[in-house]
Write a protein that holds these residues in place. Structure first.
Motif, PDB file in Angstrom:
ATOM      1  N   GLU A 185      -1.125  12.791  12.331  1.00  0.00           N
ATOM      2  CA  GLU A 185      -1.854  14.252  12.369  1.00  0.00           C
ATOM      3  C   GLU A 185      -2.366  14.128  10.715  1.00  0.00           C
ATOM      4  O   GLU A 185      -2.200  15.173  10.008  1.00  0.00           O
ATOM      5  CB  GLU A 185      -0.816  15.184  12.298  1.00  0.00           C
ATOM      6  N   ALA A 186      -3.136  13.151  10.684  1.00  0.00           N
ATOM      7  CA  ALA A 186      -3.674  13.058   9.279  1.00  0.00           C
ATOM      8  C   ALA A 186      -4.981  14.203   8.952  1.00  0.00           C
ATOM      9  O   ALA A 186      -5.736  14.595   9.907  1.00  0.00           O
ATOM     10  CB  ALA A 186      -4.369  11.776   9.066  1.00  0.00           C
ATOM     11  N   PHE A 246       0.199   9.793  -3.936  1.00  0.00           N
ATOM     12  CA  PHE A 246      -0.815  10.275  -2.906  1.00  0.00           C
ATOM     13  C   PHE A 246       0.160  10.737  -1.659  1.00  0.00           C
ATOM     14  O   PHE A 246       1.498  10.318  -1.624  1.00  0.00           O
ATOM     15  CB  PHE A 246      -1.561   9.044  -2.228  1.00  0.00           C
ATOM     16  N   SER A 247      -0.274  11.419  -0.692  1.00  0.00           N
ATOM     17  CA  SER A 247       0.494  11.912   0.394  1.00  0.00           C
ATOM     18  C   SER A 247       0.842  10.786   1.219  1.00  0.00           C
ATOM     19  O   SER A 247       0.338   9.672   1.301  1.00  0.00           O
ATOM     20  CB  SER A 247      -0.304  13.093   1.093  1.00  0.00           C
ATOM     21  N   GLN A 248       1.908  11.087   2.421  1.00  0.00           N
ATOM     22  CA  GLN A 248       2.286  10.165   3.243  1.00  0.00           C
ATOM     23  C   GLN A 248       1.068   9.647   4.237  1.00  0.00           C
ATOM     24  O   GLN A 248       0.914   8.496   4.560  1.00  0.00           O
ATOM     25  CB  GLN A 248       3.689  10.429   4.059  1.00  0.00           C
ATOM     26  N   SER A 249       0.385  10.702   4.356  1.00  0.00           N
ATOM     27  CA  SER A 249      -0.780  10.410   5.705  1.00  0.00           C
ATOM     28  C   SER A 249      -1.912   9.411   4.786  1.00  0.00           C
ATOM     29  O   SER A 249      -2.255   8.384   5.523  1.00  0.00           O
ATOM     30  CB  SER A 249      -1.322  11.781   6.129  1.00  0.00           C
ATOM     31  N   GLY A 291       3.243   5.926  13.744  1.00  0.00           N
ATOM     32  CA  GLY A 291       3.739   7.076  14.870  1.00  0.00           C
ATOM     33  C   GLY A 291       5.121   7.287  14.672  1.00  0.00           C
ATOM     34  O   GLY A 291       5.476   8.539  14.417  1.00  0.00           O
ATOM     35  N   ARG A 292       6.019   6.474  14.771  1.00  0.00           N
ATOM     36  CA  ARG A 292       7.650   6.609  14.596  1.00  0.00           C
ATOM     37  C   ARG A 292       7.789   7.066  13.154  1.00  0.00           C
ATOM     38  O   ARG A 292       8.735   7.979  13.026  1.00  0.00           O
ATOM     39  CB  ARG A 292       7.955   5.296  15.038  1.00  0.00           C
ATOM     40  N   LEU A 293       7.042   6.678  12.172  1.00  0.00           N
ATOM     41  CA  LEU A 293       7.338   6.745  10.765  1.00  0.00           C
ATOM     42  C   LEU A 293       7.153   8.463  10.630  1.00  0.00           C
ATOM     43  O   LEU A 293       7.912   9.025  10.060  1.00  0.00           O
ATOM     44  CB  LEU A 293       6.804   5.997   9.754  1.00  0.00           C
ATOM     45  N   HIS A 294       5.997   8.614  11.255  1.00  0.00           N
ATOM     46  CA  HIS A 294       5.625  10.189  11.090  1.00  0.00           C
ATOM     47  C   HIS A 294       6.557  11.063  11.793  1.00  0.00           C
ATOM     48  O   HIS A 294       6.824  12.161  11.209  1.00  0.00           O
ATOM     49  CB  HIS A 294       4.159  10.282  11.518  1.00  0.00           C
ATOM     50  N   ALA A 353       0.937  -1.192  -0.009  1.00  0.00           N
ATOM     51  CA  ALA A 353      -0.119   0.015   0.025  1.00  0.00           C
ATOM     52  C   ALA A 353       1.020   1.271  -0.104  1.00  0.00           C
ATOM     53  O   ALA A 353       0.517   2.225  -0.582  1.00  0.00           O
ATOM     54  CB  ALA A 353      -0.715  -0.227   1.067  1.00  0.00           C
ATOM     55  N   LEU A 354       1.964   1.262   0.555  1.00  0.00           N
ATOM     56  CA  LEU A 354       2.878   2.331   0.858  1.00  0.00           C
ATOM     57  C   LEU A 354       3.548   2.473  -0.435  1.00  0.00           C
ATOM     58  O   LEU A 354       3.614   3.658  -1.050  1.00  0.00           O
ATOM     59  CB  LEU A 354       3.807   2.261   1.931  1.00  0.00           C
TER      60      LEU A 354
END
Length: 335
Positions: free
Chosen positions: A140-141, A112-115, A227-230, A103-104
């Motif tokens: 924080e999508a 598409f954006s990361q979120s 959360g860590r990726l963000h 999916a990523l």
């Protein structure tokens, strides 16, 4: 927030949820959750466009989904994992990993954006709307991204819900656990899993539910990783003057995900009375359906359709990755 401010939108979402439950009894193949979001989209873009509904639908979309996620913890135990064995656990972990990576990657190729990519990955890999609701604040999508992905995941899930039972029966015949693995290891929401497996037989429902629960139990892990990726992304982009935070308040784990984990742990250690689990499941399901109705009411169909081709390719692509991967892993690990 004052009750009179949120009551119009919340009440409207509740009415749509009630209608959806009644319609689901006549069209069980769709399920109340899917009917709720589709009915919400239809009404929200035609006769129910009043601005006074906005605060109530926003409350239903965010808070009710949060409570729904938390209550799911009281419906499952760690011991459930033992029922599918080590190879079943391996199947789920590999299946989820491939789904997330796929999916990523596909989302990045489609621009598409990361979120959006993280929400799509988590929603498909774990448990649909509930996973998206858990991941959204951590990364924080944007609210529009959240609503778009929830709609796409539910629509794609409906397509798979209607096709996987027939695929499973044609490929695996009387091998119930394999049909359960295909359905429970692929479909997004619990309701879709139960509805699809019911088209086969009750034994398939039991196995499919176990595989699905295993995926739900990985929700906390997925939330922490995303959360860590963000956080790492923020560190790269805002290193000079930004305060880096996993969900806007310095915490990686939202309160309702922590509540999910606590309830699951309590149920594992003490085996809560059956009525507790049944009540939690009922309330959780109702909250989810009301929230999905609100999401449908809030979705701007014009904006959604503008990205129609890319979204369709994304949904079909991720769904195909899930199904193909599941079939390969079932053949290698479970057959």
């Amino acid at each position: 927030m004052k009750l009179k401010v949120i009551l119009p939108g919340l009440g409207t979402s509740l009415v749509i949820a009630l209608i959806s439950q009644l319609l689901a009894q006549r069209v069980p193949a769709l399920g109340a959750a899917t009917i709720a979001i589709l009915l919400g989209i239809l009404l929200g873009n035609t006769v129910l466009r009043q601005p006074q509904l906005a605060k109530g639908t926003k409350f239903a979309e965010s808070k009710l989904l949060e409570y729904s996620v938390m209550l799911l913890g009281a419906t499952m135990t760690v011991q459930t994992i033992g029922q599918i064995g080590i190879w079943g656990v391996g199947f789920i972990l590999i299946q989820m990993t491939v789904t997330i990576v796929g999916a990523l990657w596909l989302g990045n190729r489609l621009g598409f954006s990361q979120s959006m990519r993280l929400l799509m990955a988590g929603g498909n890999a774990v448990c649909g709307s509930s996973a998206i609701a858990s991941i959204a604040p951590v990364i924080e999508a944007d609210e529009d991204d959240k609503g778009t992905v929830i709609t796409l995941v539910n629509l794609m899930g409906t397509v798979l819900m209607l096709t996987l039972p027939w695929l499973g029966m044609s490929l695996f015949g009387s091998q119930t656990i394999l049909k359960g693995a295909l359905i429970g290891g692929t479909l997004q929401s619990v309701g879709q899993v139960v509805a699809a497996a019911s088209m086969v037989n009750q034994a398939t429902v039991q196995f499919a539910t176990i595989f699905k629960i295993m995926r739900i139990m990985m929700l906390v892990v997925v939330v922490l990783i995303f959360g860590r990726l963000h956080q790492r992304t923020l560190e790269k982009k805002l290193a000079e003057d930004a305060v880096v935070s996993g969900n806007g308040s310095g915490h990686w784990l939202p309160w309702y995900v922590a509540g999910f984990l606590i309830l699951c742990a309590l149920n594992s250690l003490f085996t809560l009375p059956a009525i507790v689990g049944a009540t939690a499941h009922t309330i959780s399901s109702w909250f989810e359906i009301i929230a999905l109705a609100a999401i449908g009411l809030r979705l701007n169909l014009v904006n959604f359709l503008k990205a129609g081709k890319r979204l369709a390719l994304y949904g079909l692509g991720v769904g195909s990755i899930q199904v193909v991967t599941a079939l390969i892993l079932i053949t290698l690990l479970l057959k």
